[in-house]
Design a protein around this motif. Sequence first.
Motif, PDB file in Angstrom:
ATOM      1  N   LEU A 130     104.920  56.167  55.808  1.00 20.38           N
ATOM      2  CA  LEU A 130     104.004  57.286  55.572  1.00 20.38           C
ATOM      3  C   LEU A 130     102.922  56.878  54.574  1.00 20.38           C
ATOM      4  O   LEU A 130     101.729  57.153  54.773  1.00 20.38           O
ATOM      5  CB  LEU A 130     104.771  58.494  55.047  1.00 20.38           C
ATOM      6  CG  LEU A 130     105.728  59.199  56.011  1.00 20.38           C
ATOM      7  CD1 LEU A 130     106.488  60.299  55.272  1.00 20.38           C
ATOM      8  CD2 LEU A 130     104.976  59.796  57.196  1.00 20.38           C
ATOM      9  N   ALA A 131     103.349  56.220  53.507  1.00 16.39           N
ATOM     10  CA  ALA A 131     102.399  55.816  52.469  1.00 16.39           C
ATOM     11  C   ALA A 131     101.498  54.682  52.946  1.00 16.39           C
ATOM     12  O   ALA A 131     100.278  54.704  52.737  1.00 16.39           O
ATOM     13  CB  ALA A 131     103.162  55.396  51.214  1.00 16.39           C
ATOM     14  N   ALA A 132     102.076  53.674  53.593  1.00 17.31           N
ATOM     15  CA  ALA A 132     101.321  52.493  53.980  1.00 17.31           C
ATOM     16  C   ALA A 132     100.300  52.798  55.075  1.00 17.31           C
ATOM     17  O   ALA A 132      99.197  52.243  55.080  1.00 17.31           O
ATOM     18  CB  ALA A 132     102.265  51.385  54.446  1.00 17.31           C
ATOM     19  N   LEU A 133     100.647  53.675  56.008  1.00 14.80           N
ATOM     20  CA  LEU A 133      99.771  53.974  57.141  1.00 14.80           C
ATOM     21  C   LEU A 133      98.946  55.237  56.941  1.00 14.80           C
ATOM     22  O   LEU A 133      98.068  55.530  57.748  1.00 14.80           O
ATOM     23  CB  LEU A 133     100.602  54.121  58.428  1.00 14.80           C
ATOM     24  CG  LEU A 133     101.411  52.899  58.848  1.00 14.80           C
ATOM     25  CD1 LEU A 133     102.196  53.207  60.122  1.00 14.80           C
ATOM     26  CD2 LEU A 133     100.511  51.695  59.066  1.00 14.80           C
ATOM     27  N   GLY A 134      99.240  56.005  55.884  1.00 18.18           N
ATOM     28  CA  GLY A 134      98.545  57.274  55.697  1.00 18.18           C
ATOM     29  C   GLY A 134      98.975  58.307  56.729  1.00 18.18           C
ATOM     30  O   GLY A 134      98.192  59.188  57.083  1.00 18.18           O
ATOM     31  N   TYR A 135     100.207  58.205  57.226  1.00 16.04           N
ATOM     32  CA  TYR A 135     100.729  59.117  58.230  1.00 16.04           C
ATOM     33  C   TYR A 135     101.315  60.363  57.572  1.00 16.04           C
ATOM     34  O   TYR A 135     101.474  60.433  56.355  1.00 16.04           O
ATOM     35  CB  TYR A 135     101.808  58.419  59.065  1.00 16.04           C
ATOM     36  CG  TYR A 135     101.277  57.656  60.268  1.00 16.04           C
ATOM     37  CD1 TYR A 135     100.026  57.030  60.258  1.00 16.04           C
ATOM     38  CD2 TYR A 135     102.048  57.524  61.423  1.00 16.04           C
ATOM     39  CE1 TYR A 135      99.558  56.329  61.357  1.00 16.04           C
ATOM     40  CE2 TYR A 135     101.586  56.819  62.533  1.00 16.04           C
ATOM     41  CZ  TYR A 135     100.355  56.227  62.494  1.00 16.04           C
ATOM     42  OH  TYR A 135      99.894  55.535  63.585  1.00 16.04           O
ATOM     43  N   GLU A 136     101.656  61.340  58.414  1.00 13.78           N
ATOM     44  CA  GLU A 136     102.299  62.571  57.966  1.00 13.78           C
ATOM     45  C   GLU A 136     103.646  62.724  58.649  1.00 13.78           C
ATOM     46  O   GLU A 136     103.838  62.234  59.776  1.00 13.78           O
ATOM     47  CB  GLU A 136     101.425  63.787  58.311  1.00 13.78           C
ATOM     48  CG  GLU A 136     100.088  63.812  57.594  1.00 13.78           C
ATOM     49  CD  GLU A 136      99.230  64.995  58.006  1.00 13.78           C
ATOM     50  OE1 GLU A 136      99.551  65.622  59.052  1.00 13.78           O
ATOM     51  OE2 GLU A 136      98.239  65.273  57.313  1.00 13.78           O
ATOM     52  N   PRO A 137     104.601  63.417  58.007  1.00  9.02           N
ATOM     53  CA  PRO A 137     105.901  63.623  58.652  1.00  9.02           C
ATOM     54  C   PRO A 137     105.756  64.502  59.897  1.00  9.02           C
ATOM     55  O   PRO A 137     104.940  65.414  59.941  1.00  9.02           O
ATOM     56  CB  PRO A 137     106.724  64.348  57.578  1.00  9.02           C
ATOM     57  CG  PRO A 137     106.022  64.072  56.291  1.00  9.02           C
ATOM     58  CD  PRO A 137     104.566  63.956  56.639  1.00  9.02           C
ATOM     59  N   LEU A 138     106.567  64.203  60.904  1.00 10.70           N
ATOM     60  CA  LEU A 138     106.693  65.048  62.086  1.00 10.70           C
ATOM     61  C   LEU A 138     108.175  65.278  62.292  1.00 10.70           C
ATOM     62  O   LEU A 138     108.916  64.346  62.613  1.00 10.70           O
ATOM     63  CB  LEU A 138     106.080  64.384  63.318  1.00 10.70           C
ATOM     64  CG  LEU A 138     106.193  65.180  64.628  1.00 10.70           C
ATOM     65  CD1 LEU A 138     105.427  66.495  64.530  1.00 10.70           C
ATOM     66  CD2 LEU A 138     105.677  64.354  65.808  1.00 10.70           C
ATOM     67  N   GLY A 139     108.603  66.504  62.091  1.00 12.77           N
ATOM     68  CA  GLY A 139     110.026  66.796  62.151  1.00 12.77           C
ATOM     69  C   GLY A 139     110.780  66.071  61.051  1.00 12.77           C
ATOM     70  O   GLY A 139     110.220  65.738  60.004  1.00 12.77           O
ATOM     71  N   GLU A 140     112.064  65.791  61.312  1.00 10.99           N
ATOM     72  CA  GLU A 140     112.915  65.143  60.315  1.00 10.99           C
ATOM     73  C   GLU A 140     112.969  63.638  60.483  1.00 10.99           C
ATOM     74  O   GLU A 140     113.478  62.934  59.603  1.00 10.99           O
ATOM     75  CB  GLU A 140     114.347  65.707  60.414  1.00 10.99           C
ATOM     76  CG  GLU A 140     114.453  67.189  60.117  1.00 10.99           C
ATOM     77  CD  GLU A 140     114.025  67.525  58.702  1.00 10.99           C
ATOM     78  OE1 GLU A 140     114.365  66.737  57.788  1.00 10.99           O
ATOM     79  OE2 GLU A 140     113.366  68.559  58.514  1.00 10.99           O
ATOM     80  N   THR A 141     112.475  63.113  61.599  1.00 13.31           N
ATOM     81  CA  THR A 141     112.689  61.699  61.884  1.00 13.31           C
ATOM     82  C   THR A 141     111.434  60.920  62.228  1.00 13.31           C
ATOM     83  O   THR A 141     111.460  59.687  62.245  1.00 13.31           O
ATOM     84  CB  THR A 141     113.657  61.536  63.079  1.00 13.31           C
ATOM     85  OG1 THR A 141     113.081  62.184  64.232  1.00 13.31           O
ATOM     86  CG2 THR A 141     115.015  62.159  62.777  1.00 13.31           C
ATOM     87  N   ASP A 142     110.316  61.576  62.504  1.00 13.84           N
ATOM     88  CA  ASP A 142     109.139  60.886  63.022  1.00 13.84           C
ATOM     89  C   ASP A 142     107.989  60.918  62.023  1.00 13.84           C
ATOM     90  O   ASP A 142     108.050  61.582  60.988  1.00 13.84           O
ATOM     91  CB  ASP A 142     108.688  61.512  64.342  1.00 13.84           C
ATOM     92  CG  ASP A 142     109.647  61.199  65.484  1.00 13.84           C
ATOM     93  OD1 ASP A 142     110.826  60.913  65.199  1.00 13.84           O
ATOM     94  OD2 ASP A 142     109.227  61.238  66.646  1.00 13.84           O
ATOM     95  N   ALA A 143     106.919  60.209  62.375  1.00 11.43           N
ATOM     96  CA  ALA A 143     105.695  60.193  61.578  1.00 11.43           C
ATOM     97  C   ALA A 143     104.520  60.115  62.532  1.00 11.43           C
ATOM     98  O   ALA A 143     104.607  59.508  63.600  1.00 11.43           O
ATOM     99  CB  ALA A 143     105.685  59.013  60.616  1.00 11.43           C
ATOM    100  N   VAL A 144     103.403  60.738  62.117  1.00 10.79           N
ATOM    101  CA  VAL A 144     102.261  60.826  63.023  1.00 10.79           C
ATOM    102  C   VAL A 144     100.963  60.619  62.261  1.00 10.79           C
ATOM    103  O   VAL A 144     100.827  61.025  61.106  1.00 10.79           O
ATOM    104  CB  VAL A 144     102.257  62.193  63.750  1.00 10.79           C
ATOM    105  CG1 VAL A 144     102.055  63.340  62.775  1.00 10.79           C
ATOM    106  CG2 VAL A 144     101.221  62.236  64.859  1.00 10.79           C
ATOM    107  N   ASP A 145     100.035  59.945  62.901  1.00 14.35           N
ATOM    108  CA  ASP A 145      98.674  59.823  62.398  1.00 14.35           C
ATOM    109  C   ASP A 145      98.083  61.237  62.314  1.00 14.35           C
ATOM    110  O   ASP A 145      98.147  61.989  63.282  1.00 14.35           O
ATOM    111  CB  ASP A 145      97.878  58.970  63.387  1.00 14.35           C
ATOM    112  CG  ASP A 145      96.418  58.781  63.012  1.00 14.35           C
ATOM    113  OD1 ASP A 145      95.896  59.540  62.176  1.00 14.35           O
ATOM    114  OD2 ASP A 145      95.782  57.893  63.595  1.00 14.35           O
TER     115      ASP A 145
END
Length: 223
Positions: A130-145
């Motif tokens: 999340l920090a390295a890519l600037g992503y946001e959490p999606l649900g409890e297990t995923d991450a999204v641009d």
Amino acid sequence: MDESADTTGWITAAEFHRAPGVSDWRVTGTGPQAVFAANSFADAAELVAPVVTAADRFAVEPDVDVRAEGVVVRVPLRTFDGIPAAAPRFAAAVSHAAALLGLRADPTRAQSVGVYVAQHSEADVRPFFLAALGYEPLGETDAVDPLRCGPQLAFNPITGDAARRGRTHFDVFVPADQARARVDAALAAGGRLVSDAHAPAFWSLASPDNHGVDIAAWTDTAD
């Protein structure tokens, strides 16, 4: 088109496909999408205004990618609850507008790519990505641009795997009617079939140097 029908709540991919007017569309790992071929950037851009009108009419928040080769219109999955119930009406309206503009649908080009990050069962690497890519959490297990331009990430623990070792593979979500051809093309290009135990939901392949790729069609048929 019956404007009085309830378009709140969520539907499955199978319910989406049963709706009228959506034959141009396929459901990938990031939601329903359609690809309309164009002869120029100007021709492709003509579809933007009708998409905006349909989005406002049906209260859908789409993503639109305009290129000289064509337009990709998506109804992004912003939650794991399902596809917005209004999506089929939005999709039918967009397809109708594209046909009037002479833009031909090409479902064979619909796809989305996800990266599955394998991690030791005692590790939690999502905060790092999340920090390295600037992503946001999606649900409890995923991450999204945040703008949904980059691939979606999912984090899967490997029970019993050696600590400090991460193994990652790609998921390529394609239309169900294109999956077998994509698998055959990858095998012909030097790939190896790891498992077809879950086919036609997905096939697990490996590259010549043993990187993992799953060709996944289940999102297009889920009920």
